[in-house]
Each structure stands twice: as structure tokens, then as C-alpha cells.
Design a protein around this motif. Structure first.
Motif, PDB file in Angstrom:
ATOM      1  N   ALA A  23       6.024  -2.862   7.134  1.00  0.00           N
ATOM      2  CA  ALA A  23       6.198  -1.532   6.542  1.00  0.00           C
ATOM      3  C   ALA A  23       5.199  -1.319   5.402  1.00  0.00           C
ATOM      4  CB  ALA A  23       7.624  -1.379   6.027  1.00  0.00           C
ATOM      5  N   GLN A  24       5.015  -2.359   4.599  1.00  0.00           N
ATOM      6  CA  GLN A  24       4.073  -2.245   3.479  1.00  0.00           C
ATOM      7  C   GLN A  24       2.652  -2.045   4.000  1.00  0.00           C
ATOM      8  OE1 GLN A  24       3.169  -5.678   1.072  1.00  0.00           O
ATOM      9  NE2 GLN A  24       3.989  -4.648  -0.742  1.00  0.00           N
ATOM     10  N   ARG A  25       2.296  -2.778   5.044  1.00  0.00           N
ATOM     11  CA  ARG A  25       0.945  -2.682   5.599  1.00  0.00           C
ATOM     12  C   ARG A  25       0.709  -1.274   6.154  1.00  0.00           C
ATOM     13  NH1 ARG A  25       1.346  -6.652   9.318  1.00  0.00           N
ATOM     14  NH2 ARG A  25       1.673  -5.168  11.021  1.00  0.00           N
ATOM     15  N   ILE A  26       1.714  -0.742   6.854  1.00  0.00           N
ATOM     16  CA  ILE A  26       1.562   0.610   7.428  1.00  0.00           C
ATOM     17  C   ILE A  26       1.415   1.640   6.327  1.00  0.00           C
ATOM     18  CG2 ILE A  26       2.815   2.384   8.697  1.00  0.00           C
ATOM     19  CD1 ILE A  26       3.954   0.108  10.422  1.00  0.00           C
ATOM     20  N   ALA A  27       2.193   1.458   5.255  1.00  0.00           N
ATOM     21  CA  ALA A  27       2.127   2.412   4.142  1.00  0.00           C
ATOM     22  C   ALA A  27       0.746   2.381   3.495  1.00  0.00           C
ATOM     23  CB  ALA A  27       3.210   2.082   3.118  1.00  0.00           C
ATOM     24  N   ALA A  28       0.194   1.144   3.352  1.00  0.00           N
ATOM     25  CA  ALA A  28      -1.132   1.019   2.743  1.00  0.00           C
ATOM     26  C   ALA A  28      -2.180   1.688   3.604  1.00  0.00           C
ATOM     27  CB  ALA A  28      -1.460  -0.463   2.542  1.00  0.00           C
ATOM     28  N   LYS A  29      -2.058   1.504   4.912  1.00  0.00           N
ATOM     29  CA  LYS A  29      -3.019   2.112   5.835  1.00  0.00           C
ATOM     30  C   LYS A  29      -2.955   3.633   5.746  1.00  0.00           C
ATOM     31  CE  LYS A  29      -4.484   1.592  10.630  1.00  0.00           C
ATOM     32  NZ  LYS A  29      -4.019   1.178  11.969  1.00  0.00           N
ATOM     33  N   LYS A  30      -1.749   4.136   5.691  1.00  0.00           N
ATOM     34  CA  LYS A  30      -1.544   5.581   5.601  1.00  0.00           C
ATOM     35  C   LYS A  30      -2.162   6.133   4.315  1.00  0.00           C
ATOM     36  CE  LYS A  30       2.226   7.867   7.822  1.00  0.00           C
ATOM     37  NZ  LYS A  30       3.686   7.841   7.969  1.00  0.00           N
ATOM     38  N   LYS A  44      -4.584   4.889   2.657  1.00  0.00           N
ATOM     39  CA  LYS A  44      -6.039   4.820   2.755  1.00  0.00           C
ATOM     40  C   LYS A  44      -6.572   6.007   3.560  1.00  0.00           C
ATOM     41  CE  LYS A  44      -9.638   1.408   3.665  1.00  0.00           C
ATOM     42  NZ  LYS A  44      -9.985   0.196   4.428  1.00  0.00           N
ATOM     43  N   GLU A  45      -5.896   6.330   4.679  1.00  0.00           N
ATOM     44  CA  GLU A  45      -6.317   7.465   5.495  1.00  0.00           C
ATOM     45  C   GLU A  45      -6.218   8.768   4.714  1.00  0.00           C
ATOM     46  OE1 GLU A  45      -3.936   7.276   8.956  1.00  0.00           O
ATOM     47  OE2 GLU A  45      -5.119   5.650   9.869  1.00  0.00           O
ATOM     48  N   ASN A  46      -5.155   8.917   3.960  1.00  0.00           N
ATOM     49  CA  ASN A  46      -4.994  10.129   3.142  1.00  0.00           C
ATOM     50  C   ASN A  46      -6.113  10.260   2.134  1.00  0.00           C
ATOM     51  OD1 ASN A  46      -2.744  10.821   4.512  1.00  0.00           O
ATOM     52  ND2 ASN A  46      -1.295  10.036   2.971  1.00  0.00           N
ATOM     53  N   LEU A  47      -6.538   9.137   1.559  1.00  0.00           N
ATOM     54  CA  LEU A  47      -7.634   9.163   0.586  1.00  0.00           C
ATOM     55  C   LEU A  47      -8.918   9.615   1.256  1.00  0.00           C
ATOM     56  CD1 LEU A  47      -7.418   6.111  -1.808  1.00  0.00           C
ATOM     57  CD2 LEU A  47      -7.488   8.540  -2.372  1.00  0.00           C
TER      58      LEU A  47
END
Lengths: 128, 182
Positions: free
Chosen positions: A114-121, A123-126
Motif C-alpha cells: 500500500a505504501q509503495r502504491i501511494a508513493a507511485k501515485k 510521483k505521478e501526480n507530481l
């Protein structure tokens, strides 16, 4: 499964991805399974009551415990005859123990995921 | 006289060329005569103001500081009444003129100074008593019990845990999942 010392380290410093053992299972137990086997209680409630199984022994190995106690009562004082029953019961307890470790590791890996997915998300938003 | 002064510093039985002509008895007489010097003996108890001032001067004291000992039959002539001070009560870090005695040059000493030296009884010494056994047990129980209570009550999250959950107990209506089909 992590080592006990490293687990203690994680409890202090990586608390967000380390489940707290007394809290129990919080994630969905069926997530990622096609048909997850359900633990079957072989001893019935009547058997539990009539054999006076103590509350802390009413787990999924209770039927083995009952067998062992029955053998013990029949063979006393030659209780060494119940070696097989004791072995069976201990094996069952060990399998349960391994399951608890597996549960914990599954919980931990789901948190990391869950943490990894949140970080990826994030990053994409940035990037957008 | 000079010869006798030198003799008084020597041991009576030592036969040196200088002492050949003097018998050991003579030497011993000189040595003992020294301690009977009248200067060392306290004078008469002062009665008048004049005698008081004289006695104070004799003991290196100011006239207003000087006070004769209580006239209870044990007073030692005109020797001043001074507070008792044991050598253990004197400051060891003060730069004394005579550090071994912890006294200063010309200091007026109390009359019991000779029995207040190192190793002698000190009535002002603080001696700590041992705790009785029941007090020891009580205090040890308080200490260790308090520590245990503190850990048990306030440090729940800092306990030692294994990386596993509790084994599930059977409860009617609650489903527990395993990993392998049996």
C-alpha cells in the motif's frame, strides 16, 4: 518471516509498515486469494463441553487434544503409550504457529504494498 | 649551658665523644627538666582585670576573646576556655601551617587538643546506623515493585513481541482462514 531482533527494530523505526502484534489482523483476509481454505473446527461444541476443554485450548487443535487426553486417561500410569497422540497434537500446534507467522508477514507485505502504491501515485501526480 | 642544650636533643644512651664526660643520668635530668619549664604550666586563675589582660596576652588572645574556664574545680589555672575541635572536624583543605596537626602558627589550642588527634574518639563524628532487615525488605519491595509496575503500566508498547499474531481460538460464527488445504 523476520528475525525477532530486526522485528523489534522495525517496531521502533518503521512503525507504519510493521503491524503491532496485539492489534491482530486488520487487512482483508481474502485479498489476492481465489479460494482461500477455511479452518475447520473438527471437535463439536458438545465435545468441547463434555471433555471440559479449558478455554485457552479451544483452538483448531482441540480434537487432537481430546484424543491425547482420552489416551492419557485410558493408559495412566503407562502414559508413554500416548507418545503418538502427543506428537500429533504438537504437530498441529506447530502448523497453527506457522500460520500465525504467515498471517503476520502477509499483513506486513500488504502494508508495504500500500505504501509503495501511494508513493507511485504521488510521483505521478507530481509529474502531471 | 650550651652543652646541656645540645645534650637535651640527644638520646641519653648514645655514647658520643661529646657526651663522654657526662653520665646518662645527667642527660636524662636535662631532658626531663625541659618539660617542667614553668612557661608551659598555666598560671594562676585571673581575678582582676589586669591579670585577665596579662593572661590573654600570654595565650595570643585579645582581652575580649579571653575567657577563663568554668570554676567548677576542674579549671586549669588561667588556661582559656576554647571550643573543642577534633582534628577530623578541621578542614583538611585549608592551607594550615602544620597540615599534619591542622593547626596554624601561634594558634591557641583548646586544652583537650592532645586527646583530639587523629585516631582518637570524636564525639561529634556522624555514624550512620544500618537499616533494620524489615526496612530493607520494605524499601527493596517498593523499589523493584515500583519499577515492575512502571514497566507494566506505562511501557506496554515497548515490550518484546514476536513477529506473529496470536493463535486464533474457535468461536461460533467467526471464520478463520488457513493457507493449505487439509
Amino acid at each position: 518471516m523476520g528475525g525477532v531482533l530486526s522485528h523489534q527494530y522495525s517496531l521502533y523505526f518503521n512503525r507504519d509498515v510493521t503491524p503491532f502484534p496485539p492489534d491482530g489482523i486488520k487487512q482483508d483476509p481474502l485479498f489476492g486469494f481465489e479460494d482461500r481454505p477455511v479452518k475447520v473446527m473438527i471437535a463439536t461444541e458438545d465435545e468441547l463441553a463434555s471433555c471440559k476443554v479449558p478455554p485457552n485450548k479451544r483452538d483448531y487443535c482441540a480434537h487432537k487434544w481430546i484424543e491425547y487426553k482420552k489416551c492419557y486417561a485410558e493408559n495412566i500410569p503407562w502414559v508413554q503409550n500416548c507418545e503418538h497422540e502427543v506428537h500429533e497434537y504438537n504437530d498441529c500446534l506447530y502448523a497453527e504457529l506457522v500460520d500465525t507467522y504467515k498471517d503476520y508477514e502477509r499483513e506486513r507485505r500488504l502494508l508495504v504494498r500500500a505504501q509503495r502504491i501511494a508513493a507511485k501515485k504521488a510521483k505521478e501526480n507530481l509529474e502531471e | 649551658m650550651n652543652k646541656l642544650r645540645v645534650l637535651s636533643q640527644m638520646r641519653a644512651f648514645k655514647a658520643l665523644p661529646l657526651t663522654r664526660k657526662v653520665s646518662p643520668l645527667q642527660v636524662q635530668a636535662v631532658r626531663t627538666a625541659f618539660v617542667y619549664t614553668p612557661d608551659w604550666v598555666p598560671g594562676k586563675r585571673p581575678e582582676t582585670e589586669e591579670e585577665r589582660i596579662k593572661a590573654a596576652k600570654k595565650y595570643n588572645l585579645l582581652p575580649e576573646e579571653y575567657e577563663p574556664q568554668d570554676d567548677d574545680g576542674f579549671a586549669q589555672g588561667d588556661y582559656p576556655k576554647l571550643p573543642t575541635s577534633h582534628i577530623d572536624d578541621r578542614d583538611p583543605f585549608y592551607p594550615w601551617d602544620y597540615p599534619l596537626l591542622r593547626t596554624n602558627y601561634g594558634e591557641t589550642l583548646p586544652d583537650d587538643f592532645i586527646i583530639s588527634t587523629y585516631g582518637m574518639f570524636n564525639p561529634n563524628e556522624i555514624v550512620y546506623k544500618k537499616m533494620p532487615w524489615y526496612e530493607q525488605i520494605f524499601k527493596a519491595t517498593l523499589l523493584y515493585g515500583g519499577l515492575t509496575f512502571f514497566i507494566w503500566f506505562f511501557m506496554l508498547e515497548y515490550r518484546y513481541y514476536y513477529p506473529k499474531f496470536e493463535s486464533p481460538l474457535y468461536k461460533k460464527g467467526v471464520v478463520h482462514y488457513g493457507y493449505e488445504k487439509k
